[in-house]
Enzyme design. Structure first.
Site, PDB file in Angstrom:
ATOM      1  N   SER A 160       0.859  -1.188   0.000  1.00  0.00           N
ATOM      2  CA  SER A 160       0.000   0.000   0.000  1.00  0.00           C
ATOM      3  C   SER A 160       0.887   1.228   0.000  1.00  0.00           C
ATOM      4  O   SER A 160       1.619   1.475   0.967  1.00  0.00           O
ATOM      5  CB  SER A 160      -0.890  -0.003   1.246  1.00  0.00           C
ATOM      6  OG  SER A 160      -1.558   1.231   1.353  1.00  0.00           O
ATOM      7  N   HIS A 209      -1.465  -1.234  -4.034  1.00  0.00           N
ATOM      8  CA  HIS A 209      -2.733  -0.776  -3.469  1.00  0.00           C
ATOM      9  C   HIS A 209      -2.621   0.732  -3.273  1.00  0.00           C
ATOM     10  O   HIS A 209      -1.660   1.227  -2.682  1.00  0.00           O
ATOM     11  CB  HIS A 209      -2.936  -1.496  -2.138  1.00  0.00           C
ATOM     12  CG  HIS A 209      -4.196  -1.174  -1.417  1.00  0.00           C
ATOM     13  ND1 HIS A 209      -5.382  -1.843  -1.651  1.00  0.00           N
ATOM     14  CD2 HIS A 209      -4.460  -0.271  -0.451  1.00  0.00           C
ATOM     15  CE1 HIS A 209      -6.318  -1.363  -0.852  1.00  0.00           C
ATOM     16  NE2 HIS A 209      -5.790  -0.403  -0.105  1.00  0.00           N
ATOM     17  N   ASP A 235      -4.648   4.059  -1.815  1.00  0.00           N
ATOM     18  CA  ASP A 235      -5.751   4.507  -0.955  1.00  0.00           C
ATOM     19  C   ASP A 235      -6.169   5.918  -1.300  1.00  0.00           C
ATOM     20  O   ASP A 235      -5.355   6.849  -1.216  1.00  0.00           O
ATOM     21  CB  ASP A 235      -5.293   4.489   0.509  1.00  0.00           C
ATOM     22  CG  ASP A 235      -5.158   3.083   1.034  1.00  0.00           C
ATOM     23  OD1 ASP A 235      -6.118   2.306   0.877  1.00  0.00           O
ATOM     24  OD2 ASP A 235      -4.096   2.763   1.593  1.00  0.00           O
ATOM     25  N   MET A 255      -8.607   8.891  -0.116  1.00  0.00           N
ATOM     26  CA  MET A 255      -9.405   9.364   1.031  1.00  0.00           C
ATOM     27  C   MET A 255      -9.814  10.810   0.800  1.00  0.00           C
ATOM     28  O   MET A 255      -9.001  11.604   0.314  1.00  0.00           O
ATOM     29  CB  MET A 255      -8.579   9.303   2.303  1.00  0.00           C
ATOM     30  CG  MET A 255      -7.929   7.969   2.556  1.00  0.00           C
ATOM     31  SD  MET A 255      -7.018   8.075   4.100  1.00  0.00           S
ATOM     32  CE  MET A 255      -5.992   6.630   3.954  1.00  0.00           C
ATOM     33  N   HIS A 269      -8.406   1.830  -3.873  1.00  0.00           N
ATOM     34  CA  HIS A 269      -9.374   1.676  -2.784  1.00  0.00           C
ATOM     35  C   HIS A 269      -9.991   3.039  -2.517  1.00  0.00           C
ATOM     36  O   HIS A 269      -9.347   3.914  -1.945  1.00  0.00           O
ATOM     37  CB  HIS A 269      -8.600   1.131  -1.556  1.00  0.00           C
ATOM     38  CG  HIS A 269      -9.410   0.959  -0.326  1.00  0.00           C
ATOM     39  ND1 HIS A 269      -8.833   0.707   0.910  1.00  0.00           N
ATOM     40  CD2 HIS A 269     -10.737   0.974  -0.105  1.00  0.00           C
ATOM     41  CE1 HIS A 269      -9.774   0.599   1.819  1.00  0.00           C
ATOM     42  NE2 HIS A 269     -10.948   0.762   1.235  1.00  0.00           N
ATOM     43  N   MET A 279     -11.983   5.286  -0.528  1.00  0.00           N
ATOM     44  CA  MET A 279     -12.612   5.553   0.784  1.00  0.00           C
ATOM     45  C   MET A 279     -13.184   6.957   0.730  1.00  0.00           C
ATOM     46  O   MET A 279     -12.630   7.907   1.304  1.00  0.00           O
ATOM     47  CB  MET A 279     -11.552   5.417   1.887  1.00  0.00           C
ATOM     48  CG  MET A 279     -11.132   3.981   2.108  1.00  0.00           C
ATOM     49  SD  MET A 279      -9.690   3.865   3.190  1.00  0.00           S
ATOM     50  CE  MET A 279      -8.418   4.180   2.001  1.00  0.00           C
ATOM     51  N   MET A 283     -11.518  -4.954   5.536  1.00  0.00           N
ATOM     52  CA  MET A 283     -10.754  -3.909   6.221  1.00  0.00           C
ATOM     53  C   MET A 283     -10.490  -4.333   7.656  1.00  0.00           C
ATOM     54  O   MET A 283     -11.423  -4.522   8.436  1.00  0.00           O
ATOM     55  CB  MET A 283     -11.519  -2.585   6.193  1.00  0.00           C
ATOM     56  CG  MET A 283     -11.436  -1.932   4.829  1.00  0.00           C
ATOM     57  SD  MET A 283     -11.275  -0.139   4.967  1.00  0.00           S
ATOM     58  CE  MET A 283      -9.582   0.045   5.540  1.00  0.00           C
ATOM     59  N   PHE A 332      -5.928   5.748   8.069  1.00  0.00           N
ATOM     60  CA  PHE A 332      -4.507   5.896   8.360  1.00  0.00           C
ATOM     61  C   PHE A 332      -3.778   4.562   8.232  1.00  0.00           C
ATOM     62  O   PHE A 332      -4.348   3.508   8.530  1.00  0.00           O
ATOM     63  CB  PHE A 332      -4.297   6.417   9.792  1.00  0.00           C
ATOM     64  CG  PHE A 332      -4.964   7.750  10.012  1.00  0.00           C
ATOM     65  CD1 PHE A 332      -4.306   8.927   9.666  1.00  0.00           C
ATOM     66  CD2 PHE A 332      -6.248   7.824  10.526  1.00  0.00           C
ATOM     67  CE1 PHE A 332      -4.926  10.163   9.840  1.00  0.00           C
ATOM     68  CE2 PHE A 332      -6.874   9.050  10.702  1.00  0.00           C
ATOM     69  CZ  PHE A 332      -6.219  10.228  10.358  1.00  0.00           C
ATOM     70  N   ASP A 370      -6.766  -5.685   4.443  1.00  0.00           N
ATOM     71  CA  ASP A 370      -6.112  -4.376   4.386  1.00  0.00           C
ATOM     72  C   ASP A 370      -6.096  -3.727   5.764  1.00  0.00           C
ATOM     73  O   ASP A 370      -7.129  -3.350   6.296  1.00  0.00           O
ATOM     74  CB  ASP A 370      -6.911  -3.512   3.391  1.00  0.00           C
ATOM     75  CG  ASP A 370      -6.341  -2.118   3.198  1.00  0.00           C
ATOM     76  OD1 ASP A 370      -5.172  -1.894   3.536  1.00  0.00           O
ATOM     77  OD2 ASP A 370      -7.089  -1.265   2.668  1.00  0.00           O
ATOM     78  N   GLY A 371      -4.903  -3.594   6.330  1.00  0.00           N
ATOM     79  CA  GLY A 371      -4.746  -2.878   7.586  1.00  0.00           C
ATOM     80  C   GLY A 371      -4.059  -3.712   8.651  1.00  0.00           C
ATOM     81  O   GLY A 371      -4.562  -4.760   9.046  1.00  0.00           O
ATOM     82  N   GLY A 421       1.126  -1.907   4.088  1.00  0.00           N
ATOM     83  CA  GLY A 421       1.799  -0.626   3.890  1.00  0.00           C
ATOM     84  C   GLY A 421       3.048  -0.513   4.733  1.00  0.00           C
ATOM     85  O   GLY A 421       4.169  -0.692   4.258  1.00  0.00           O
TER      86      GLY A 421
HETATM   87  C1  DX5 Z   1      -6.236   2.334   5.728  1.00  0.00           C
HETATM   88  C2  DX5 Z   1      -5.821   1.935   4.331  1.00  0.00           C
HETATM   89  C3  DX5 Z   1      -4.765   0.906   4.235  1.00  0.00           C
HETATM   90  C4  DX5 Z   1      -3.432   1.292   4.811  1.00  0.00           C
HETATM   91  C5  DX5 Z   1      -2.805   0.067   5.393  1.00  0.00           C
HETATM   92  O1  DX5 Z   1      -7.252   3.273   5.638  1.00  0.00           O
HETATM   93  O2  DX5 Z   1      -6.946   1.447   3.621  1.00  0.00           O
HETATM   94  O3  DX5 Z   1      -4.572   0.481   2.888  1.00  0.00           O
HETATM   95  O4  DX5 Z   1      -2.554   1.840   3.854  1.00  0.00           O
HETATM   96  O5  DX5 Z   1      -1.649   0.457   6.047  1.00  0.00           O
HETATM   97  P1  DX5 Z   1      -0.890  -0.503   7.078  1.00  0.00           P
HETATM   98  O6  DX5 Z   1      -0.483  -1.735   6.322  1.00  0.00           O
HETATM   99  O7  DX5 Z   1       0.256   0.341   7.494  1.00  0.00           O
HETATM  100  O8  DX5 Z   1      -1.846  -0.819   8.184  1.00  0.00           O
HETATM  101 ZN    ZN Z   2      -6.646   0.505   1.586  1.00  0.00          ZN
END
Ligand code: DX5
Ligand code: ZN
Length: 222
Positions: A9, A34, A36, A38, A67, A69, A138, A144, A176-177, A198
């Site tokens: 990510s 990936h 993100d 936001m 993704h 969001m 998720m 974050f 994811d997360g 990520g």
């Molecule tokens: C959170 C995101 C994730 C995030 C994951 O809102 O959707 O994709 O980048 O990050 P890590 O792997 O650091 O939890």
């Molecule tokens: Zn994501």
């Protein structure tokens, strides 16, 4: 050996050297990226727009999994498709007519994906599994990187994997997360075949080593 994909990510990548970060992850053997998106409304944070997808598209030929969001994702899918997204995942909470939204993504020649926040019952995606190519579980609250993995995600993954095995066996089941070296094999055992990570991958500018390490752990433990 199971075919598990690793998708770094880029939220956790160092944007001042994004090209190097991506090159290192590719060198380590990752399978996709990936991205993100936001909007400060659906999430308490703002990230980036189609220009970053266009930039990553020029840096790699690997699939880009975007993704969204955001509130009103249907207003944005056009530009994200145009810039080279291979998958666009929307949140079930953010659209009124889910089949219509997924159909609109497909019409743009992009693989549709569906997800929900961790506090929405996973049943909200179940009836749409046949309409998507990817579903994302998720395992942190949207907004974050670097958050702690939510443990009841295993149960959510198991429910989705069970249903998908009957209705859409080729579905990409992504998590994811908070994915790390310890929980990665446990998540695959629970049913995912695509790991988004990520912080674990981009930490210390060591994406190549970290992708290889995760792959090694999966190969050894599965
Ligand atoms: C959170 C995101 C994730 C995030 C994951 O809102 O959707 O994709 O980048 O990050 P890590 O792997 O650091 O939890
Ligand atoms: Zn994501």
């Amino acid at each position: 050996m199971m075919n598990v994909k690793i998708a770094p990510s880029i939220l956790a990548a160092d944007l001042s050297c994004l090209g190097d970060e991506i090159a290192r992850a590719v060198e380590g053997g990752c399978d996709a990226f990936h991205i993100d998106i936001m909007d400060w409304h659906f999430t308490p944070n703002l990230s980036y727009g189609p220009a970053v997808v266009e930039t990553v598209r020029r840096l790699t030929d690997l699939p880009l999994d975007v993704h969204l969001m955001v509130d009103n994702p249907l207003e944005m899918i056009g530009p994200f498709a145009d810039e080279g997204s291979d998958y666009i995942t929307i949140h079930a909470e953010a659209v009124d007519d889910i089949p219509e939204a997924l159909g609109a993504i497909s019409k743009l020649g992009v693989h549709p994906g569906i997800t929900v926040r961790p506090d929405t019952p996973v049943e909200a995606v179940m009836e749409y599994l046949e309409l998507v190519d990817l579903t994302l579980v998720m395992s942190v609250y949207p907004g974050f990187g670097g958050q702690k993995f939510i443990e009841d995600s295993y149960e959510r993954i198991e429910k989705i994997a069970d249903k998908a095995s009957k209705t859409n066996p080729s579905l990409i089941i992504s998590v994811d997360g908070g994915v790390n070296m310890y929980n990665a094999p446990l998540l695959v055992r629970a049913g995912v075949n695509y790991l988004v990570a990520g912080t674990t991958i981009f930490k210390d500018h060591k994406a190549a080593e970290n992708v290889r390490r995760m792959r090694g752990i999966l190969n050894c433990e599965l």
